[in-house]
Design an enzyme around this catalytic site. Structure first.
Site, short mmCIF file in Angstrom:
data_model
loop_
_atom_site.label_atom_id
_atom_site.label_comp_id
_atom_site.label_asym_id
_atom_site.label_seq_id
_atom_site.Cartn_x
_atom_site.Cartn_y
_atom_site.Cartn_z
N LYS A 223 20.81 21.15 61.27
CA LYS A 223 21.56 20.56 62.40
C LYS A 223 20.74 19.43 63.05
O LYS A 223 21.29 18.39 63.41
CB LYS A 223 21.88 21.64 63.44
CG LYS A 223 22.87 22.67 62.93
CD LYS A 223 23.09 23.77 63.95
CE LYS A 223 24.01 24.85 63.40
NZ LYS A 223 24.15 26.00 64.28
N ASP B 130 18.66 26.59 59.14
CA ASP B 130 20.00 26.18 59.59
C ASP B 130 19.87 25.25 60.81
O ASP B 130 20.57 24.25 60.92
CB ASP B 130 20.82 27.43 59.94
CG ASP B 130 22.29 27.12 60.04
OD1 ASP B 130 22.85 26.59 59.05
OD2 ASP B 130 22.89 27.37 61.10
N GLU C 160 32.19 16.98 62.78
CA GLU C 160 31.92 17.46 64.15
C GLU C 160 31.46 18.90 64.20
O GLU C 160 30.55 19.25 64.95
CB GLU C 160 33.19 17.27 65.01
CG GLU C 160 33.05 17.65 66.47
CD GLU C 160 32.05 16.76 67.20
OE1 GLU C 160 30.90 17.22 67.38
OE2 GLU C 160 32.40 15.63 67.60
#
Ligand SMILES: NC(=O)c1ccc[n+]([C@@H]2O[C@H](COP(=O)([O-])OP(=O)(O)OC[C@H]3O[C@@H](n4cnc5c(N)ncnc54)[C@H](OP(=O)(O)O)[C@@H]3O)[C@@H](O)[C@H]2O)c1
Length: 365
Positions: A224, A220, A148
């Protein structure tokens, strides 16, 4: 009252998030044990120097000593009783929860070993789930792997996406502002700051990595976006995400200081982009968009009077476009960075996995 069953947890990494998580566990675990009959029991805590391990659970005193040692800038390996990390191989067992709080691919072998031993795995580290599909696929669609905090820190992003899929909705596209650091930069440029001043301020406030290019590269955010795509069921490769960095290729191969000295020459570029956006009542935001076919992350002009335009600071915004949420997307938004909220996201995953393995722990007594 019956004695609570022990939930053995091993932590790899005890930096900002790791330290905060250990403190949160110390704060909540006895109340949680009273309520649920499960006692979170850190048995191992590792950094790059070594591991402090106790099969019966590290005592509160040992955990406090780790926190003090790390707070002073020293490593776990300097504590009495600390061992070389090799010991990790022997402690992984069915139902042990293995928590990766590093930011490195180096944890992959230990995670793979954990999977083999049917450990529960919790990741704040994006790299294992954003690796090439051949490597990453074992982390998806398993009930004993949670990640998560890899997107949106403590926000319920992954769980919302899983809920959409589990209830039979069809996700068609996902869009998001997924970087607090780049969000800060965009908001500063929007306020009229020069790009170089905004990067310098973000660096000195500790919002960027020591080398700001680690954030400005967009990699980054691309990781995601890939994690979201894969959670949606789209088995994309990293190369399917087109990344537009916030600095030119020509500034790649130089040292950090030279990079910082060179960036004032980019000020006029971002000033012009910002002015152009403002002339159309728009603002610049660093946005990720993925569909089953691939994705793109980069600077995009968005309407000023939209939810994107209203984003400030470390605010994240993730919009799920689905068959059911068609006209208006399902949105998750809030602070997407910070040790407290990230650690809380990891703790939520740990608690869920502890429930998953409950019967096993209760049998062991
Ligand atoms: N901070 C946030 O807001 C945030 C939000 C979402 C996700 N995350 C993710 O959470 C993770 C942790 O972030 P952080 O801010 O806590 O990072 P950090 O402060 O840099 O801490 C990283 C920790 O990992 C340890 N480590 C690195 N390689 C290791 C190895 N091979 N074996 C054992 N330990 C190793 C480091 O040990 P040493 O100290 O010995 O070097 C350090 O304790 C990252 O993946 C980050 O992307 C962070």
């Amino acid at each position: 009252m019956n004695k609570a069953a022990q939930v053995p947890v091993v932590f790899i990494g005890v930096g900002n998030v790791g330290r905060t998580l250990l403190r949160q566990i110390l704060d909540v675990r006895s109340a949680m044990a009273g309520k649920t009959g499960l006692l979170l029991s850190p048995v191992g805590v590792a950094d790059t120097s070594g591991i402090l391990y106790n099969a019966d659970g590290l005592t509160d005193r040992q955990l406090q000593a780790i926190l003090r040692t790390r707070f002073r800038g020293n490593k776990v390996g300097s504590l009495p009783g600390a061992q070389r990390k090799r010991v990790l191989d022997d402690v992984l067992d069915d139902g042990v929860l293995l928590v990766d709080l590093t930011a490195t691919e180096e944890s992959m072998p230990i995670l793979e070993l954990g999977l083999k031993h049917r450990c529960g795995i919790v990741l704040a580290n994006k790299k294992p789930v954003a690796a090439k599909w051949e490597i990453a696929k074992s982390f998806f669609d398993s009930p004993i792997i949670r990640y998560e905090a890899t997107v949106g820190a403590g926000l319920p992003v992954i769980s919302t996406l899983k809920y959409l899929r589990e209830t039979g909705d069809r996700v068609t596209a996902i869009e998001g502002c997924l970087s607090g650091t780049l969000g800060y930069l965009c908001a500063e440029i929007e306020r009229g700051s020069a790009y170089s001043a905004a990067v310098r301020d973000a660096k000195s406030l500790g919002y960027t990595e020591p080398d700001p290019r680690d954030d400005l590269s967009g990699q980054d955010v691309a990781r995601k976006a890939l994690i979201l795509a894969r959670t949606a069921g789209w088995q994309l490769e990293p190369s399917a995400i087109d990344v537009e960095p916030m600095y030119p290729e020509s500034l790649s191969g130089i040292g950090v200081e030279e990079f910082m000295n060179s960036i004032p020459r980019l000020d006029s570029v971002y000033e012009a982009e910002n002015k152009q956006a403002q002339s159309k009542e728009q603002v610049l935001r660093y946005i990720a968009r993925v569909t089953p076919k691939g994705g793109k992350v980069g600077l995009t002009a968005m309407p000023r009077d939209s939810a994107w335009g209203a984003l400030r600071g470390s605010g994240n915004y993730i919009a799920f476009h689905t068959a059911r949420y068609d006209a208006i997307p399902l949105v998750v938004s809030g602070p997407g960075a910070g040790a407290e909220v990230t650690a809380a996201g990891v703790l939520g995953d740990i608690i869920q996995l502890a429930e998953y393995f409950r019967v096993k722990y209760e049998k062991r007594g």
